[in-house]
Design a protein around this motif. Structure first.
Motif, PDB file in Angstrom:
ATOM      1  N   GLY A  62       0.798  -1.212   0.000  1.00  0.00           N
ATOM      2  CA  GLY A  62       0.000   0.000   0.000  1.00  0.00           C
ATOM      3  C   GLY A  62       0.827   1.257   0.000  1.00  0.00           C
ATOM      4  O   GLY A  62       2.019   1.251  -0.311  1.00  0.00           O
TER       5      GLY A  62
ATOM      6  N   SER B 124      -4.431   4.633   4.530  1.00  0.00           N
ATOM      7  CA  SER B 124      -5.674   4.854   3.784  1.00  0.00           C
ATOM      8  C   SER B 124      -5.774   4.021   2.511  1.00  0.00           C
ATOM      9  O   SER B 124      -6.858   3.834   1.978  1.00  0.00           O
ATOM     10  N   THR B 125      -4.646   3.503   2.014  1.00  0.00           N
ATOM     11  CA  THR B 125      -4.638   2.650   0.822  1.00  0.00           C
ATOM     12  C   THR B 125      -3.740   1.460   1.100  1.00  0.00           C
ATOM     13  O   THR B 125      -2.513   1.614   1.207  1.00  0.00           O
ATOM     14  N   ASN B 126      -4.341   0.288   1.284  1.00  0.00           N
ATOM     15  CA  ASN B 126      -3.529  -0.901   1.548  1.00  0.00           C
ATOM     16  C   ASN B 126      -4.306  -2.188   1.289  1.00  0.00           C
ATOM     17  O   ASN B 126      -5.520  -2.181   1.180  1.00  0.00           O
TER      18      ASN B 126
ATOM     19  N   LYS C 146      -8.359  -1.706   1.062  1.00  0.00           N
ATOM     20  CA  LYS C 146      -9.053  -0.425   1.056  1.00  0.00           C
ATOM     21  C   LYS C 146      -8.255   0.551   0.204  1.00  0.00           C
ATOM     22  O   LYS C 146      -7.055   0.374  -0.007  1.00  0.00           O
ATOM     23  N   ASN C 147      -8.942   1.571  -0.302  1.00  0.00           N
ATOM     24  CA  ASN C 147      -8.327   2.501  -1.230  1.00  0.00           C
ATOM     25  C   ASN C 147      -8.777   3.922  -0.934  1.00  0.00           C
ATOM     26  O   ASN C 147      -9.979   4.167  -0.805  1.00  0.00           O
ATOM     27  N   ASN C 148      -7.827   4.821  -0.816  1.00  0.00           N
ATOM     28  CA  ASN C 148      -8.118   6.247  -0.596  1.00  0.00           C
ATOM     29  C   ASN C 148      -9.076   6.487   0.563  1.00  0.00           C
ATOM     30  O   ASN C 148     -10.023   7.265   0.448  1.00  0.00           O
TER      31      ASN C 148
ATOM     32  N   ASN D 221      -6.987  -0.974  -8.277  1.00  0.00           N
ATOM     33  CA  ASN D 221      -7.546   0.302  -7.831  1.00  0.00           C
ATOM     34  C   ASN D 221      -6.560   1.089  -6.969  1.00  0.00           C
ATOM     35  O   ASN D 221      -6.683   2.307  -6.848  1.00  0.00           O
ATOM     36  N   MET D 222      -5.602   0.392  -6.367  1.00  0.00           N
ATOM     37  CA  MET D 222      -4.662   1.037  -5.454  1.00  0.00           C
ATOM     38  C   MET D 222      -3.610   1.867  -6.180  1.00  0.00           C
ATOM     39  O   MET D 222      -2.942   2.690  -5.564  1.00  0.00           O
TER      40      MET D 222
ATOM     41  N   THR E 114       1.963   1.663  -5.520  1.00  0.00           N
ATOM     42  CA  THR E 114       2.108   1.667  -4.065  1.00  0.00           C
ATOM     43  C   THR E 114       3.579   1.855  -3.683  1.00  0.00           C
ATOM     44  O   THR E 114       4.485   1.476  -4.426  1.00  0.00           O
TER      45      THR E 114
END
Length: 97
Positions: free
Chosen positions: A7, A11-13, A31-33, A84-85, A88
């Motif tokens: 990630g 918040s994004t991982n 999760k993303n953003n 979507n991530m 990273t």
């Protein structure tokens, strides 16, 4: 502890943990953003003392978690996928971000 954790911060991982703190079971999470965490929990913690094959698949909106070829959990409301991530910056095997 993580098996992997990819990630760019909290918040994004995306990660797999052999035993999560909420219910003690193996867990895949993405999760993303800052979105809500989408999870797949297995039926128990990952057994220690041996090697295991772990896989996560996504077919449409259904994510499935496998341990040693056995389906141990699924979530039919998965809207996020690894792509979507984006790119990273914090990618780890074993430790968490």
């Amino acid at each position: 502890m993580r098996i992997f954790d990819f990630g760019s911060g909290t918040s994004t991982n995306m990660y797999i943990t052999p035993k999560n703190g909420a219910n003690g079971k193996i867990r895949f999470s993405i999760k993303n953003n800052g979105s809500s965490e989408q999870i797949i929990d297995g039926t128990s913690a990952l057994a220690t003392g041996g090697w295991h094959h772990i896989a996560v698949t996504l077919n449409g909106a259904t994510g499935t978690l496998y341990v040693d070829g056995v389906n141990v959990g699924s979530n039919s409301a998965m809207t996020l996928k690894p792509s979507n991530m984006g790119s990273t910056t914090q990618n780890w095997i074993d430790p968490s971000q």
